[in-house]
Design an enzyme around this catalytic site. Structure first.
Site, short mmCIF file in Angstrom:
data_model
loop_
_atom_site.label_atom_id
_atom_site.label_comp_id
_atom_site.label_asym_id
_atom_site.label_seq_id
_atom_site.Cartn_x
_atom_site.Cartn_y
_atom_site.Cartn_z
CB VAL A 170 81.48 50.08 0.39
CG1 VAL A 170 80.89 48.72 -0.02
CG2 VAL A 170 80.53 51.20 -0.03
CE LYS A 171 83.60 45.03 8.30
NZ LYS A 171 82.98 44.96 9.65
CB VAL A 172 84.29 44.74 -0.18
CG1 VAL A 172 84.25 43.68 -1.27
CG2 VAL A 172 83.57 46.00 -0.63
CB ALA A 218 77.62 50.26 5.49
#
Length: 223
Positions: free
Chosen positions: A86-88, A60
């Protein structure tokens, strides 16, 4: 090699899951918009719907670009479901945020990787995954597969546990090439995954087997 599907389309995710080979999902704001998913609450609800389909590993993506906001948004996403990764983005504050998330036991996917140096920094910060975009490199005349090869060598040299998530996959040949180079994960459209099923000799062979079976059955019925 793990197989992720790169989409926000629930029907496609279900089809890949039902095939029995799906390990995870990657999404981004563009893919959400493509499915008509807009507005913060609608996006959140859609992530929950995706998590209800798959077993684990739903990337996400944060849309923030400052350290404090990335942390705030990332923690909120991670709290939605234990399956969330968590996509950063690969930016300075993104790398700092990855270090923070790692210290808190939150899995991360560092996205928009276009160089081995970027992948190295993300791995140093403790990223769970790095996502080199080989298809986009191919589009501008660079060799995307060479980047996968370089990252694999560097990670192996130093024993980084960060997994290489080959992104921007365009077709089945990309998948096979990434598998040969040792990418840990591929993420691509359903069409690329289903393309691995196809071979004309398989189709021809099956047609022959079925035709022979029919002839034998008809002969047995007459005899």
């Amino acid at each position: 090699m793990k197989f992720f599907i790169d989409t926000a389309n629930l029907d496609q995710i279900k089809e890949a899951q039902d095939l029995g080979i799906l390990d995870g999902v990657t999404t981004n704001p563009s893919l959400m918009a493509k499915e008509g998913i807009t507005g913060e609450q609608n996006v959140i609800n859609h992530y929950k719907a995706i998590c209800a389909i798959v077993d684990d590993k739903v990337s996400a993506e944060v849309i923030s670009t400052t350290y404090e906001e990335i942390i705030k948004e990332g923690e909120a996403l991670a709290a939605l479901d234990a399956k969330i990764v968590v996509k950063v983005p690969m930016i300075k504050d993104g790398v700092k945020a990855i270090k923070y998330f790692t210290s808190k036991g939150i899995r991360t996917n560092c996205t928009l990787i276009f160089s081995a140096g970027q992948a190295l920094l993300a791995a140093k910060a403790g990223a769970t995954y790095v996502s080199p975009f080989l298809g986009r490199l191919d589009d501008i005349g660079s060799e995307g597969l060479t980047l996968i090869e370089d990252i694999r060598l560097i990670f192996d040299n130093y024993g980084y546990p960060t997994e290489i998530l080959a992104a921007s996959i365009r077709g089945p040949l990309h998948i096979i090439s990434c598998a040969k180079l040792g990418a840990d994960v591929m993420t691509g459209p359903l069409s690329a995954i289903l393309g691995l099923l196809k071979h004309p000799l398989t189709d021809n062979g099956l047609a022959t087997f079925l035709a022979d079976h029919k002839k034998a059955a008809e002969a047995a019925a007459k005899g």
